[in-house]
Enzyme design. Structure first.
Site, short mmCIF file in Angstrom:
data_model
loop_
_atom_site.label_atom_id
_atom_site.label_comp_id
_atom_site.label_asym_id
_atom_site.label_seq_id
_atom_site.Cartn_x
_atom_site.Cartn_y
_atom_site.Cartn_z
N GLU A 91 0.84 -1.19 0.00
CA GLU A 91 0.00 0.00 0.00
C GLU A 91 0.88 1.24 0.00
O GLU A 91 1.99 1.25 0.54
CB GLU A 91 -0.93 0.00 1.21
CG GLU A 91 -0.23 0.13 2.55
CD GLU A 91 -1.20 0.30 3.70
OE1 GLU A 91 -2.23 0.99 3.54
OE2 GLU A 91 -0.93 -0.28 4.78
N ASP A 195 17.74 -0.49 10.56
CA ASP A 195 18.37 0.45 9.60
C ASP A 195 17.62 1.78 9.66
O ASP A 195 17.18 2.32 8.64
CB ASP A 195 18.31 -0.13 8.19
CG ASP A 195 19.16 0.65 7.19
OD1 ASP A 195 20.01 1.46 7.63
OD2 ASP A 195 18.97 0.47 5.98
#
Length: 289
Positions: A91, A195
């Site tokens: 999405e 990250d």
């Protein structure tokens, strides 16, 4: 974007795509925004040999974070191999510039996620990637051992192989373990994004924080914080909100340096010598005196 792939996505989702166009999506993959009459989707394409493994690991990481019910991630709809490479469809989250309240919420939600643990085992159920580099998540009950063997040593060896560090600039594994053992005596495993720089989160139009592009594993929660600070930081409100739930350690500065070392090594190996001085400075300060 390839018309055959668009047709394939239309068939699988029973939709009609009216528009598709390239958007900014990072350094590793090509990215596209797909639009129907009522919906928008984000599609990532990668042509490398590890593309499917990379996207499957990304999907697993997003879904692992989502299952904690602490912070949102985009819903993944498709992840498939192509004749050359693979694609990932999810999405589309329309971003906005974050407000003070948004960043406060983000700090609270991240700290809440970092309280999700995994029976004192560091690592994860599968290996994944940091950027395009492999990241080993072999389980270990000892955090200094995990961080040295699964994070620092592989990147140091790679830097040596690439001639970006010389053998005499690389500390012994014994020294790595000694220093990390002294700074990380008792650490509880926390679910990490892995990250978390400022390109890997966004704030949706309704103010909800979303995490994207994870490199998930269970590790020390300060690893994510160290990465947030590496390229400019997330702002005072974020850190105050975070520390209201997880207060900082007296040696957080030293830990931040050593956790940033991993990410700086990754950047050295991916992007070259502009990161050498930062890496070498930390190695000398903590491991080579």
């Amino acid at each position: 974007m390839d018309k055959n792939l668009l047709a394939h996505i239309e068939y699988l989702l029973c939709i009609r795509i009216l528009n598709s166009g390239a958007v900014a999506g990072g350094d590793i993959s090509k990215a596209y925004l797909l639009e129907t009459e009522t919906e928008r989707f984000f599609c990532k394409l990668h042509e490398g040999a590890e593309a499917l493994n990379m996207f499957q690991a990304e999907r697993a990481g997003l879904e692992t974070i989502a299952r904690t019910n602490t912070i949102a991630t985009p819903k993944v709809l498709l992840c498939e191999a192509l004749e050359k490479g693979a694609f990932l469809l999810m999405e589309y989250i329309e971003p906005k510039n974050p407000s003070t309240n948004d960043m406060e919420l983000f700090g609270h939600q991240l700290a809440t996620m970092h309280q999700i643990s995994d029976a004192n085992k560091f690592g994860w159920e599968r290996n994944n990637f940091i950027g395009s580099l492999p990241q080993s998540n072999k389980r270990n009950s000892d955090w200094p051992g995990f961080y040295v063997w699964e994070r620092l040593v592989p990147q140091l060896r790679m830097a040596c192989d690439l001639n970006r560090l010389q053998p005499n600039e690389i500390p012994s594994e014994e020294r790595l373990l000694k220093t990390c053992g002294a700074l990380f005596p008792t650490i509880e495993p926390a679910l990490l994004h892995g990250d978390l720089w400022n390109g890997n989160y966004l704030i949706a139009q309704d103010g909800s924080p979303y995490l994207i592009d994870p490199a998930v594993y269970y590790g020390h929660h300060e690893v994510d914080l160290a990465m947030t600070r590496l390229f400019g930081g997330f702002g005072t409100v974020f850190y105050e909100a975070y520390s209201s739930l997880l207060p900082p350690s007296p040696v957080e500065r030293e830990r931040t340096d050593i956790y940033q070392l991993y990410y700086l090594l990754v950047h050295l190996n991916l992007f070259g010598s502009s990161y050498y001085e930062s890496v070498n400075s930390i190695l000398k300060r903590y491991f080579l005196d």
